[in-house]
Write an enzyme that holds these catalytic residues in place. Structure first.
Site, mmCIF file in Angstrom:
data_model
loop_
_atom_site.group_PDB
_atom_site.id
_atom_site.type_symbol
_atom_site.label_atom_id
_atom_site.label_comp_id
_atom_site.label_asym_id
_atom_site.label_seq_id
_atom_site.Cartn_x
_atom_site.Cartn_y
_atom_site.Cartn_z
ATOM 1 N N ARG A 89 0.838 -1.207 0.000
ATOM 2 C CA ARG A 89 0.000 0.000 0.000
ATOM 3 C C ARG A 89 0.860 1.240 0.000
ATOM 4 O O ARG A 89 0.467 2.288 0.498
ATOM 5 C CB ARG A 89 -0.906 0.004 1.207
ATOM 6 C CG ARG A 89 -0.117 -0.190 2.487
ATOM 7 C CD ARG A 89 -0.988 0.078 3.627
ATOM 8 N NE ARG A 89 -0.515 -0.703 4.758
ATOM 9 C CZ ARG A 89 -1.165 -0.805 5.862
ATOM 10 N NH1 ARG A 89 -2.308 -0.218 6.008
ATOM 11 N NH2 ARG A 89 -0.693 -1.507 6.854
ATOM 12 N N GLY B 276 -4.950 -1.799 0.098
ATOM 13 C CA GLY B 276 -3.969 -0.776 -0.235
ATOM 14 C C GLY B 276 -4.164 0.544 0.495
ATOM 15 O O GLY B 276 -3.481 1.525 0.244
ATOM 16 N N ARG C 116 15.063 -2.807 2.578
ATOM 17 C CA ARG C 116 14.979 -3.539 3.837
ATOM 18 C C ARG C 116 15.825 -4.807 3.786
ATOM 19 O O ARG C 116 16.238 -5.220 2.703
ATOM 20 C CB ARG C 116 13.507 -3.975 4.046
ATOM 21 C CG ARG C 116 12.557 -2.819 4.080
ATOM 22 C CD ARG C 116 11.322 -3.082 3.220
ATOM 23 N NE ARG C 116 10.564 -1.821 3.058
ATOM 24 C CZ ARG C 116 9.708 -1.384 3.966
ATOM 25 N NH1 ARG C 116 9.435 -2.128 5.006
ATOM 26 N NH2 ARG C 116 9.112 -0.226 3.813
ATOM 27 N N ASP D 270 11.392 -7.685 7.074
ATOM 28 C CA ASP D 270 10.969 -6.734 6.048
ATOM 29 C C ASP D 270 10.672 -5.357 6.632
ATOM 30 O O ASP D 270 10.467 -4.406 5.895
ATOM 31 C CB ASP D 270 9.735 -7.266 5.322
ATOM 32 C CG ASP D 270 8.636 -7.636 6.274
ATOM 33 O OD1 ASP D 270 8.812 -8.614 7.030
ATOM 34 O OD2 ASP D 270 7.610 -6.946 6.287
HETATM 35 C C1 LIG Z 1 5.862 -5.030 8.196
HETATM 36 O O1 LIG Z 1 5.955 -5.737 7.015
HETATM 37 C C2 LIG Z 1 4.784 -6.489 6.734
HETATM 38 C C3 LIG Z 1 5.051 -7.262 5.502
HETATM 39 O O2 LIG Z 1 5.227 -6.433 4.438
HETATM 40 C C4 LIG Z 1 3.597 -5.610 6.530
HETATM 41 O O3 LIG Z 1 2.442 -6.397 6.345
HETATM 42 C C5 LIG Z 1 3.430 -4.774 7.744
HETATM 43 O O4 LIG Z 1 2.416 -3.847 7.485
HETATM 44 C C6 LIG Z 1 4.717 -4.068 8.070
HETATM 45 N N1 LIG Z 1 4.504 -3.401 9.292
HETATM 46 C C7 LIG Z 1 4.281 -2.130 9.314
HETATM 47 C C8 LIG Z 1 4.057 -1.589 10.654
HETATM 48 O O5 LIG Z 1 4.292 -1.430 8.300
#
Ligand SMILES: *[C@@H]1O[C@H](CO)[C@@H](O)[C@H](O)[C@H]1NC(C)=O
Ligand SMILES: *[C@@H]1O[C@H](CO)[C@@H](O)[C@H](O)[C@H]1NC(C)=O
Ligand SMILES: *[C@@H]1O[C@H](CO)[C@@H](O)[C@H](O)[C@H]1NC(C)=O
Ligand SMILES: *[C@@H]1O[C@H](CO)[C@@H](O)[C@H](O)[C@H]1NC(C)=O
Length: 586
Positions: free
Chosen positions: A173, A206, A270, A340
């Site tokens: 997103r 998204g 990442r 990630d």
């Molecule tokens: C961390 O990464 C995961 C996998 O892409 C994602 O679903 C999640 O939203 C991420 N966490 C944050 C806080 O953005």
């Protein structure tokens, strides 16, 4: 007897001095730095709000007044790597590329600017903050219009989530809009978060809701002001577009509203960016991406060096240890430390179910659904180690056997770097100069008492900074609620005697200097969940005043401010704060 406590602190919370306090970033070159020290050193630290208002208002000359002149470039990113051959945002498995082209989906309904960071807009993007009040800005900053030069991209990455390989993840997103090179010559990558589906959205829509977007906006800017390396936030735009979320993963669907944060980092790559290439055997691409990252972001590494990957690895190991130690020193729990969500540049990224610890508790878990406490605050150092192991695995195909074993040796050093850094940071938090044999004990002893009495992490250290030697001597802590809590411990006075003894031994140190040093590293205000919740509930009704107030106050976390005091931000948290559950879905 105290060894257990030593373990505790080390399980918990590591270089030379605490990073510079970014309290006065807004001033122009002329008046910067010279008066900054005086202000900080004013014995009361009570600068009036007006002083700050005027600081915010100091304008930088030659800012762009015209949004149409703002240009970004995607050239570097696009030319460096093969791009996904398939177009369109349908969810799919993507191979042999680093990015997919993906057009943001504009937010529906009237758009409102909920917040903008003048520091980022003017200091990084060279734009006059007045342009954020235009309709054009609302569209640019929410995906409705693209700046000249922008080719929006979604990044393909993978990752280990909650301990297991999760396969392809990617920007589900978020859209990278391109790079902006500012007047200082810095290159920043702009990204929208909440800007619609991409090929990596899987079953997601998204979007991001107001709640999580307010939190990301406020926290990334607050972390920067605390001196912690982080992505930045330029603006927060909210819409009327309905977005359905199961806020607590309990089956209660609720319609919320969509929002988009315009966020910036020097790079969004990442650990998972490398992992996916390694896992799927795309070794040429892995080499290419690493080459790019090293060239662009690790200028001290020579790309002809046969050991360049090792040097890279050792830098990331070092910086990650330092980052996590900094998180611990301000009581910050990230909440989702998946590979990630860990930046290759070791900055804090992906603000989700994070939290600042209130009562000191190494088991503090900000994500209420994380029952096992995998990402509890005290587990972060270990999780960092786990993530660095995964990074090493990802680099594996590019390393000789000899380099592999050297890399393992480097990784072994992580724990020591972390301990050293934690030790330094907490020594600074206590105002200790030099090094004495019992310092580790002194720190661990205090943390143990804090844990037993559930005293407030932020305010205990702050009030120790504000208390005078005289008050310490007479043990009078009236009006100091955190210290009052702490003093209920039967060993508190034992600790205090040790501490006083240590301070008295510091030659060439005055009590005022000690207090000032401590106030510069122990914030009086952090983004507590209850503070964010209150601002969020107003924002959801289109009242953004509290978001603005928090943003402003948290830009000067080390300085006592009248408005913050009136709002109770340094007072004992309200009772309802204890019952607060942090919403996890975003
Ligand atoms: C961390 O990464 C995961 C996998 O892409 C994602 O679903 C999640 O939203 C991420 N966490 C944050 C806080 O953005
Ligand atoms: C800056 O100060 C001027 C004069 O006091 C005021 O009119 C203006 O609104 C202020 N601008 C901002 C961005 O605060
Ligand atoms: C480790 O990282 C810290 C923080 O960025 C830096 O100050 C220090 O010089 C680094 N040490 C090494 C050996 O690279
Ligand atoms: C919170 O923890 C649970 C359980 O481990 C996990 O399924 C969920 O994805 C986490 N929430 C976020 C936003 O990462």
């Amino acid at each position: 007897m105290w060894s257990r406590y030593n373990m505790l602190i080390f399980a918990l919370v590591a270089a030379t001095s605490f990073p510079p306090v970014h309290v006065l970033e807004f001033c122009t070159d002329r008046d910067c730095h010279s008066d900054s020290h005086d202000n900080m050193a004013s014995s009361t630290s009570q600068l009036s709000e007006n002083t700050f208002k005027s600081r915010w208002n100091i304008s930088v000359s030659n800012l762009m007044q015209d949004l149409d002149k703002f240009r970004v470039s995607c050239k570097k990113l696009i030319e460096a790597f093969p791009i996904d051959e398939v177009d369109g945002n349908s969810a799919r498995s993507v191979k042999n590329c680093i990015f997919s082209r993906s057009i943001p989906t504009p937010l529906k309904g009237p758009l409102r600017l909920a917040a903008a960071s003048k520091e980022v807009i003017e200091g990084i993007l060279d734009l006059d903050v007045a342009v954020t009040w235009s309709d054009d800005f609302l569209h640019y900053a929410s995906g409705g219009r693209l700046a000249p030069g922008s080719v929006p991209l979604a990044h393909r990455y993978g990752g280990h989530q909650f301990g297991y390989w999760a396969g392809q993840l990617g920007d589900g997103r978020a859209h990278s809009l391109g790079q902006y090179t500012n007047r200082k010559g810095e290159v920043w990558e702009l990204q929208l978060k909440g800007s619609g589906k991409t090929p990596y959205s899987r079953s997601g829509d998204g979007r991001a809701v107001i709640r999580s977007s307010v939190r990301e906006f406020l926290c990334s800017e607050a972390m920067h002001s605390l001196g912690v390396p982080t992505s930045r936030a330029a603006s927060l735009i909210v819409s009327d577009e309905p977005v359905v979320r199961d806020q607590f993963y309990n089956g209660n669907m609720k319609t919320e509203r969509g929002a988009v944060v315009l966020r910036l980092a020097k790079s969004w790559f990442r650990i998972g960016s490398l992992e996916i290439l390694s896992q799927s055997g795309e070794i040429d691409l892995l080499r290419k991406l690493l080459f790019f990252v090293i060239e662009e972001h690790f200028p001290s590494i020579n790309s002809d060096d046969p050991d360049k990957y090792l040097v890279f690895y050792s830098t990331v190991v070092n910086e990650t240890a330092h980052l996590i130690a900094q998180w611990m020193s301000v009581g910050f729990a990230h909440g989702v430390c998946n590979t990630d969500n860990f930046s290759l540049l070791s900055i804090t990224i992906d603000y989700g179910p994070f939290g600042f610890m209130e009562s000191y508790n190494p088991n503090f878990v900000p994500n209420t659904s994380d029952d096992e406490g995998r990402y509890s605050i005290g587990a972060q150092a270990n999780v960092g180690l786990f993530n660095l192991e995964k990074l090493l695995t990802a680099l594996g195909p590019l390393l000789s056997n000899k380099q592999q074993s050297e890399a393992k040796y480097i990784l072994k050093g992580y724990v020591d770097i972390y301990h050293m850094r934690i030790h330094q940071l907490f020594k600074a938090k206590l105002g200790l100069l030099g090094e004495e044999e019992d310092d580790g004990h002194l720190i661990a002893f205090l943390l143990k008492i804090m844990e037993d009495t559930q005293s407030d992490f932020t305010m205990t250290f702050r009030q120790l900074s504000e208390v005078s030697a005289q008050q310490l001597h007479s043990r009078s802590f009236t009006q100091m609620w955190a210290l009052e809590d702490l003093s209920s411990h039967k060993l508190f006075f034992d600790w205090l005697s040790m501490y006083q003894h240590r301070l008295i031994g510091q030659q060439d140190d005055s009590d005022l200097d000690r207090q000032q040093r401590m106030k510069n590293v122990n914030p009086r205000y952090v983004l507590r969940n209850w503070m964010a919740e209150s601002a969020i509930s107003k924002a959801e009704m289109n009242d953004f005043s509290e978001v603005e107030m928090l943003h402003y106050i948290l830009s000067f976390p080390f300085v006592t401010q009248e408005t913050a005091e009136e709002a109770g931000y340094a007072a004992r948290p309200p009772l309802w704060a204890k019952r607060l559950k942090v919403s996890c879905s975003s």
